[in-house]
Scaffold this motif. Structure first.
Motif, PDB file in Angstrom:
ATOM      1  N   MET A   1       0.831  -1.164   0.000  1.00 21.41           N
ATOM      2  CA  MET A   1       0.000   0.000   0.000  1.00 21.41           C
ATOM      3  C   MET A   1       0.892   1.251   0.000  1.00 21.41           C
ATOM      4  O   MET A   1       1.907   1.301   0.673  1.00 21.41           O
ATOM      5  CB  MET A   1      -0.881  -0.044   1.233  1.00 21.41           C
ATOM      6  N   LEU A   2       0.450   2.290  -0.754  1.00 13.86           N
ATOM      7  CA  LEU A   2       1.210   3.514  -0.863  1.00 13.86           C
ATOM      8  C   LEU A   2       0.971   4.401   0.360  1.00 13.86           C
ATOM      9  O   LEU A   2      -0.158   4.546   0.829  1.00 13.86           O
ATOM     10  CB  LEU A   2       0.820   4.275  -2.123  1.00 13.86           C
ATOM     11  N   ASP A   3       2.057   4.965   0.810  1.00 17.86           N
ATOM     12  CA  ASP A   3       2.000   5.829   1.982  1.00 17.86           C
ATOM     13  C   ASP A   3       1.318   7.142   1.586  1.00 17.86           C
ATOM     14  O   ASP A   3       1.761   7.834   0.673  1.00 17.86           O
ATOM     15  CB  ASP A   3       3.422   6.063   2.473  1.00 17.86           C
ATOM     16  N   PRO A   4       0.246   7.565   2.241  1.00 15.59           N
ATOM     17  CA  PRO A   4      -0.460   8.803   1.904  1.00 15.59           C
ATOM     18  C   PRO A   4       0.431  10.046   2.036  1.00 15.59           C
ATOM     19  O   PRO A   4       0.303  10.996   1.269  1.00 15.59           O
ATOM     20  CB  PRO A   4      -1.618   8.867   2.897  1.00 15.59           C
ATOM     21  N   GLU A   5       1.368  10.042   2.973  1.00 16.44           N
ATOM     22  CA  GLU A   5       2.262  11.191   3.141  1.00 16.44           C
ATOM     23  C   GLU A   5       3.183  11.325   1.929  1.00 16.44           C
ATOM     24  O   GLU A   5       3.430  12.434   1.436  1.00 16.44           O
ATOM     25  CB  GLU A   5       3.090  11.024   4.420  1.00 16.44           C
ATOM     26  N   VAL A   6       3.674  10.213   1.403  1.00 12.31           N
ATOM     27  CA  VAL A   6       4.545  10.234   0.226  1.00 12.31           C
ATOM     28  C   VAL A   6       3.743  10.720  -0.987  1.00 12.31           C
ATOM     29  O   VAL A   6       4.218  11.551  -1.781  1.00 12.31           O
ATOM     30  CB  VAL A   6       5.167   8.836  -0.030  1.00 12.31           C
ATOM     31  N   LEU A   7       2.518  10.234  -1.147  1.00 14.40           N
ATOM     32  CA  LEU A   7       1.657  10.670  -2.245  1.00 14.40           C
ATOM     33  C   LEU A   7       1.377  12.166  -2.164  1.00 14.40           C
ATOM     34  O   LEU A   7       1.362  12.870  -3.175  1.00 14.40           O
ATOM     35  CB  LEU A   7       0.339   9.885  -2.241  1.00 14.40           C
ATOM     36  N   GLU A   8       1.172  12.668  -0.956  1.00 15.61           N
ATOM     37  CA  GLU A   8       0.926  14.091  -0.766  1.00 15.61           C
ATOM     38  C   GLU A   8       2.151  14.915  -1.163  1.00 15.61           C
ATOM     39  O   GLU A   8       2.049  15.954  -1.809  1.00 15.61           O
ATOM     40  CB  GLU A   8       0.555  14.355   0.705  1.00 15.61           C
ATOM     41  N   ARG A   9       3.338  14.422  -0.782  1.00 15.12           N
ATOM     42  CA  ARG A   9       4.572  15.124  -1.161  1.00 15.12           C
ATOM     43  C   ARG A   9       4.781  15.098  -2.673  1.00 15.12           C
ATOM     44  O   ARG A   9       5.228  16.083  -3.260  1.00 15.12           O
ATOM     45  CB  ARG A   9       5.776  14.489  -0.458  1.00 15.12           C
ATOM     46  N   ILE A  10       4.490  13.987  -3.283  1.00 12.04           N
ATOM     47  CA  ILE A  10       4.632  13.877  -4.741  1.00 12.04           C
ATOM     48  C   ILE A  10       3.679  14.861  -5.420  1.00 12.04           C
ATOM     49  O   ILE A  10       4.055  15.571  -6.363  1.00 12.04           O
ATOM     50  CB  ILE A  10       4.380  12.431  -5.228  1.00 12.04           C
ATOM     51  N   THR A  11       2.453  14.934  -4.955  1.00 13.57           N
ATOM     52  CA  THR A  11       1.453  15.830  -5.528  1.00 13.57           C
ATOM     53  C   THR A  11       1.879  17.293  -5.338  1.00 13.57           C
ATOM     54  O   THR A  11       1.771  18.106  -6.273  1.00 13.57           O
ATOM     55  CB  THR A  11       0.082  15.588  -4.872  1.00 13.57           C
ATOM     56  N   ALA A  12       2.394  17.630  -4.167  1.00 15.71           N
ATOM     57  CA  ALA A  12       2.844  18.992  -3.890  1.00 15.71           C
ATOM     58  C   ALA A  12       4.033  19.343  -4.790  1.00 15.71           C
ATOM     59  O   ALA A  12       4.099  20.449  -5.356  1.00 15.71           O
ATOM     60  CB  ALA A  12       3.212  19.146  -2.420  1.00 15.71           C
ATOM     61  N   ARG A  13       4.962  18.397  -4.910  1.00 11.51           N
ATOM     62  CA  ARG A  13       6.129  18.659  -5.760  1.00 11.51           C
ATOM     63  C   ARG A  13       5.711  18.804  -7.214  1.00 11.51           C
ATOM     64  O   ARG A  13       6.244  19.648  -7.940  1.00 11.51           O
ATOM     65  CB  ARG A  13       7.156  17.531  -5.590  1.00 11.51           C
ATOM     66  N   ARG A  14       4.760  17.973  -7.662  1.00  9.90           N
ATOM     67  CA  ARG A  14       4.254  18.063  -9.038  1.00  9.90           C
ATOM     68  C   ARG A  14       3.651  19.445  -9.277  1.00  9.90           C
ATOM     69  O   ARG A  14       3.886  20.067 -10.316  1.00  9.90           O
ATOM     70  CB  ARG A  14       3.213  16.974  -9.292  1.00  9.90           C
ATOM     71  N   ALA A  15       2.915  20.000  -8.322  1.00  6.46           N
ATOM     72  CA  ALA A  15       2.314  21.327  -8.444  1.00  6.46           C
ATOM     73  C   ALA A  15       3.409  22.397  -8.514  1.00  6.46           C
ATOM     74  O   ALA A  15       3.315  23.341  -9.320  1.00  6.46           O
ATOM     75  CB  ALA A  15       1.364  21.594  -7.272  1.00  6.46           C
ATOM     76  N   GLU A  16       4.469  22.262  -7.690  1.00  4.06           N
ATOM     77  CA  GLU A  16       5.591  23.204  -7.738  1.00  4.06           C
ATOM     78  C   GLU A  16       6.253  23.193  -9.116  1.00  4.06           C
ATOM     79  O   GLU A  16       6.569  24.245  -9.680  1.00  4.06           O
ATOM     80  CB  GLU A  16       6.628  22.868  -6.664  1.00  4.06           C
ATOM     81  N   LEU A  17       6.471  21.987  -9.630  1.00  2.00           N
ATOM     82  CA  LEU A  17       7.118  21.859 -10.934  1.00  2.00           C
ATOM     83  C   LEU A  17       6.241  22.420 -12.054  1.00  2.00           C
ATOM     84  O   LEU A  17       6.747  23.049 -12.991  1.00  2.00           O
ATOM     85  CB  LEU A  17       7.480  20.395 -11.211  1.00  2.00           C
ATOM     86  N   ASP A  18       4.933  22.203 -11.959  1.00  2.00           N
ATOM     87  CA  ASP A  18       4.014  22.763 -12.959  1.00  2.00           C
ATOM     88  C   ASP A  18       4.054  24.289 -12.933  1.00  2.00           C
ATOM     89  O   ASP A  18       4.067  24.936 -13.991  1.00  2.00           O
ATOM     90  CB  ASP A  18       2.583  22.265 -12.718  1.00  2.00           C
ATOM     91  N   ASP A  19       4.078  24.873 -11.728  1.00  2.00           N
ATOM     92  CA  ASP A  19       4.180  26.340 -11.606  1.00  2.00           C
ATOM     93  C   ASP A  19       5.507  26.837 -12.178  1.00  2.00           C
ATOM     94  O   ASP A  19       5.548  27.848 -12.900  1.00  2.00           O
ATOM     95  CB  ASP A  19       4.063  26.774 -10.138  1.00  2.00           C
ATOM     96  N   LEU A  20       6.593  26.144 -11.847  1.00  3.63           N
ATOM     97  CA  LEU A  20       7.910  26.535 -12.352  1.00  3.63           C
ATOM     98  C   LEU A  20       7.949  26.437 -13.877  1.00  3.63           C
ATOM     99  O   LEU A  20       8.477  27.325 -14.557  1.00  3.63           O
ATOM    100  CB  LEU A  20       8.996  25.655 -11.727  1.00  3.63           C
ATOM    101  N   GLU A  21       7.358  25.396 -14.427  1.00  3.99           N
ATOM    102  CA  GLU A  21       7.305  25.229 -15.876  1.00  3.99           C
ATOM    103  C   GLU A  21       6.535  26.390 -16.524  1.00  3.99           C
ATOM    104  O   GLU A  21       6.958  26.947 -17.537  1.00  3.99           O
ATOM    105  CB  GLU A  21       6.657  23.897 -16.253  1.00  3.99           C
ATOM    106  N   ALA A  22       5.448  26.810 -15.927  1.00  2.74           N
ATOM    107  CA  ALA A  22       4.652  27.924 -16.454  1.00  2.74           C
ATOM    108  C   ALA A  22       5.466  29.213 -16.415  1.00  2.74           C
ATOM    109  O   ALA A  22       5.453  29.997 -17.374  1.00  2.74           O
ATOM    110  CB  ALA A  22       3.354  28.069 -15.666  1.00  2.74           C
ATOM    111  N   GLN A  23       6.186  29.446 -15.313  1.00  2.00           N
ATOM    112  CA  GLN A  23       7.018  30.643 -15.206  1.00  2.00           C
ATOM    113  C   GLN A  23       8.126  30.637 -16.260  1.00  2.00           C
ATOM    114  O   GLN A  23       8.387  31.655 -16.911  1.00  2.00           O
ATOM    115  CB  GLN A  23       7.647  30.736 -13.814  1.00  2.00           C
ATOM    116  N   LEU A  24       8.782  29.494 -16.410  1.00  5.07           N
ATOM    117  CA  LEU A  24       9.868  29.389 -17.380  1.00  5.07           C
ATOM    118  C   LEU A  24       9.362  29.555 -18.815  1.00  5.07           C
ATOM    119  O   LEU A  24      10.022  30.189 -19.652  1.00  5.07           O
ATOM    120  CB  LEU A  24      10.620  28.069 -17.211  1.00  5.07           C
ATOM    121  N   THR A  25       8.201  28.998 -19.092  1.00  9.30           N
ATOM    122  CA  THR A  25       7.603  29.138 -20.418  1.00  9.30           C
ATOM    123  C   THR A  25       7.314  30.610 -20.707  1.00  9.30           C
ATOM    124  O   THR A  25       7.590  31.109 -21.804  1.00  9.30           O
ATOM    125  CB  THR A  25       6.308  28.300 -20.530  1.00  9.30           C
TER     126      THR A  25
END
Length: 118
Positions: free
Chosen positions: A1-25
């Protein structure tokens, strides 16, 4: 079973990267736009510089022949003709006439220039 805390961190990091990608674009778009503007400005500058050089060449003194002698032809005076465009001897003549503060003869100018007089 996947750890919910790890999934939350992955989701948060994905959102950070999406924002950074938008800024860089957005930054990349601005850089490309400015680069295009500079390229356009360079082309305009080259064209205008070529036009100015052509105009200067068309009004600059050119050698000619009078009575079998090579002489420097002087462009017709006009508001666009500057004294600096005249041949150096003509500039010196103008300077002598200005410094005289009154009427001068061709002989006086010639003597001041060190030219032989008849």
């Amino acid at each position: 079973m996947l750890d919910p805390e790890v999934l939350e961190r992955i989701t948060a990091r994905r959102a950070e990267l999406d924002d950074l990608e938008a800024q860089l674009t957005e930054q990349l778009s601005a850089v490309r736009s400015e680069g295009d503007e500079l390229s356009f400005a360079e082309r305009v500058l080259e064209r205008v510089s070529e036009e100015i050089a052509g105009e200067r060449a068309s009004v600059s003194p050119a050698p000619g022949h009078v009575a079998g002698r090579t002489v420097m032809l002087v462009p017709h005076r006009g508001p666009e003709i500057q004294e600096a465009m005249l041949p150096p001897d003509y500039q010196r003549i103008l300077s002598i006439v200005r410094q005289a503060g009154g009427p001068v003869t061709a002989r006086q100018v010639g003597e001041t220039l060190g030219w032989p007089s008849a």
